[in-house]
Design an enzyme around this catalytic site. Sequence first.
Site, mmCIF file in Angstrom:
data_model
loop_
_atom_site.group_PDB
_atom_site.id
_atom_site.type_symbol
_atom_site.label_atom_id
_atom_site.label_comp_id
_atom_site.label_asym_id
_atom_site.label_seq_id
_atom_site.Cartn_x
_atom_site.Cartn_y
_atom_site.Cartn_z
ATOM 1 N N GLU A 88 0.979 -1.315 -0.018
ATOM 2 C CA GLU A 88 -0.199 -0.041 -0.069
ATOM 3 C C GLU A 88 0.749 1.200 0.137
ATOM 4 O O GLU A 88 1.762 1.359 0.530
ATOM 5 C CB GLU A 88 -0.613 0.084 1.241
ATOM 6 C CG GLU A 88 -1.777 -1.015 1.326
ATOM 7 C CD GLU A 88 -2.580 -0.948 2.644
ATOM 8 O OE1 GLU A 88 -3.337 -1.796 3.211
ATOM 9 O OE2 GLU A 88 -2.203 -0.035 3.493
ATOM 10 N N CYS A 114 3.054 8.457 1.104
ATOM 11 C CA CYS A 114 3.678 7.503 2.098
ATOM 12 C C CYS A 114 3.813 6.221 1.538
ATOM 13 O O CYS A 114 2.975 5.702 0.878
ATOM 14 C CB CYS A 114 2.487 7.384 3.350
ATOM 15 S SG CYS A 114 2.838 6.030 4.613
ATOM 16 N N CYS A 121 5.967 -7.575 7.620
ATOM 17 C CA CYS A 121 7.007 -6.644 8.478
ATOM 18 C C CYS A 121 7.322 -7.984 9.486
ATOM 19 O O CYS A 121 6.284 -8.839 10.050
ATOM 20 C CB CYS A 121 6.407 -5.753 9.095
ATOM 21 S SG CYS A 121 7.435 -4.616 10.247
ATOM 22 N N CYS A 125 4.341 -5.743 15.784
ATOM 23 C CA CYS A 125 3.885 -4.596 16.799
ATOM 24 C C CYS A 125 2.261 -5.017 16.999
ATOM 25 O O CYS A 125 1.578 -5.258 16.375
ATOM 26 C CB CYS A 125 3.920 -3.267 16.435
ATOM 27 S SG CYS A 125 5.736 -2.758 16.274
ATOM 28 N N CYS A 345 -1.714 1.825 7.795
ATOM 29 C CA CYS A 345 -1.018 1.088 7.159
ATOM 30 C C CYS A 345 -1.633 -0.417 7.436
ATOM 31 O O CYS A 345 -1.799 -0.954 8.162
ATOM 32 C CB CYS A 345 0.638 0.959 6.971
ATOM 33 S SG CYS A 345 1.125 1.082 8.682
HETATM 34 N N1 SAH Z 1 7.982 0.108 10.401
HETATM 35 C C1 SAH Z 1 7.966 1.616 10.722
HETATM 36 C C2 SAH Z 1 7.312 2.339 9.643
HETATM 37 C C3 SAH Z 1 5.910 1.950 9.288
HETATM 38 S S1 SAH Z 1 4.488 2.157 10.395
HETATM 39 C C4 SAH Z 1 7.765 2.077 12.060
HETATM 40 O O1 SAH Z 1 6.959 1.303 12.742
HETATM 41 O O2 SAH Z 1 8.005 3.113 12.055
HETATM 42 C C5 SAH Z 1 4.379 3.618 10.160
HETATM 43 C C6 SAH Z 1 3.677 4.208 11.458
HETATM 44 O O3 SAH Z 1 2.157 3.701 11.401
HETATM 45 C C7 SAH Z 1 4.311 3.984 12.868
HETATM 46 O O4 SAH Z 1 4.559 4.901 13.576
HETATM 47 C C8 SAH Z 1 2.968 2.900 13.215
HETATM 48 O O5 SAH Z 1 3.393 3.062 14.604
HETATM 49 C C9 SAH Z 1 2.006 3.748 12.907
HETATM 50 N N2 SAH Z 1 0.781 2.767 12.997
HETATM 51 C C10 SAH Z 1 0.694 1.306 12.967
HETATM 52 N N3 SAH Z 1 -0.643 0.743 13.434
HETATM 53 C C11 SAH Z 1 -1.274 2.063 13.376
HETATM 54 C C12 SAH Z 1 -2.525 2.071 13.475
HETATM 55 N N4 SAH Z 1 -3.552 1.310 13.746
HETATM 56 N N5 SAH Z 1 -2.913 3.560 13.770
HETATM 57 C C13 SAH Z 1 -2.129 4.402 13.705
HETATM 58 N N6 SAH Z 1 -0.947 4.426 13.487
HETATM 59 C C14 SAH Z 1 -0.329 3.231 13.273
HETATM 60 FE FE1 SF4 Z 2 6.135 -3.182 11.507
HETATM 61 FE FE2 SF4 Z 2 3.790 -2.138 11.629
HETATM 62 FE FE3 SF4 Z 2 5.776 -2.143 13.775
HETATM 63 FE FE4 SF4 Z 2 5.975 -0.505 11.782
HETATM 64 S S1 SF4 Z 2 4.510 -0.257 13.423
HETATM 65 S S2 SF4 Z 2 7.443 -2.072 12.807
HETATM 66 S S3 SF4 Z 2 5.005 -1.753 9.940
HETATM 67 S S4 SF4 Z 2 4.732 -4.036 12.819
#
Ligand code: SAH
Ligand code: SF4
Length: 358
Positions: A88, A114, A121, A125, A345
Amino acid sequence: MAKINILDLSKEELSELIRPSFRAKQIYQWIYQKYVTSFDAMKNLPSELKKTLEESYILNPLKIIRLEQSADGSKKYLFALLDGNTVESVLLPMKKEQVDEDGKLVHHTKYTICISSQVGCKIGCAFCLTGKDGFKRNLTAGEITSQVLMIKRDNNIAENRRVNIVYMGMGEPLDNLENVSKAVKIFSDIDGLSISTRRQTISTSGLSSQIEKLGNMDLGILLAISLHAVDDVLRQKLMPINKAYNIESIINAVKAFPIDTRKRVMFEYLVMKGINDDQQSAKKLVKLLHGIKSKVNLIYFNPHHGSEFQRPNEKDVVAFQQYLVDHGVLCTIRQSKGLDISAACGQLKDKEQLNGKC
Ligand code: SAH
Ligand code: SF4
């Protein structure tokens, strides 16, 4: 012989493969500035060369398979890669175009795009949909740059219009440092998309050793840290990577990172109701950032189906921001763009899969 994705090549690499070498510059301009979709359309190339390019190279590694437009103007793209995997990207117009009484354009729209760096990944998280499906593979440099090219082309964004890039789509960019750093350089080529490294922000979940490596490359990019928690116990629960790289190691890596003196490191803080939205956390955050030229970006958690967390109350987010500002920390609240279009994302892809199942 398998075809090469021409977008994976830097201009220097291309000029080694295509002789005479000035052809590389022409090809770059056709692809990234004139947005052609076939080698045949590269009018100033000899037909023999066009034929060779056609036989040996791929020009269109991505296909748009789904597009959602939000009421606020942001657009979310789901792309299919050649192997059938999907990623995406999101186009975020930052300012509305305005015309004065004479019909003259006074404010151009600014765009942020973006982009994704991996299919899935590894970090996993707890709050993130991308991590839920696990990891499939790294994107190549050309698959990364192609997302921006496709979006500029699809929206008729003029070649010279300013675009900012944030590596905040799917995947952990620093887990794919080789291809991401190559993409950073290809983006900045003046015969290509010409997006300066200072307009590219790499967001990371905090792989401290990779932050150090990235710093040593001295690319001039901006750095964003997804912090989300101020103590290791909570951060470990939310982001398992914290076991390997704790908060202290991230802060130390940030302190050593080369940053343009006019810029700041961005700390992203995803606010989740009842988890990290309290004043005590704000207080700890101020302490943690002491001595760092930083900017905090508070993000409302964007709920997705099956998520165990909730969107925070506005009053708690505003109070959190107020505490930081009162204590000298620059802090903004990210406008939740595209809430009506599965903005965070992984959510568009998730929807596509759900639809598939229905
Ligand atoms: N992996 C990298 C970049 C991609 S994620 C990182 O974690 O920084 C980009 C951002 O989207 C991160 O700050 C992440 O915490 C956030 N994100 C993930 N899931 C989300 C959600 N459900 N609502 C809002 N932000 C979210
Ligand atoms: Fe990976 Fe999502 Fe964590 Fe970013 S926020 S490191 S994309 S699992």
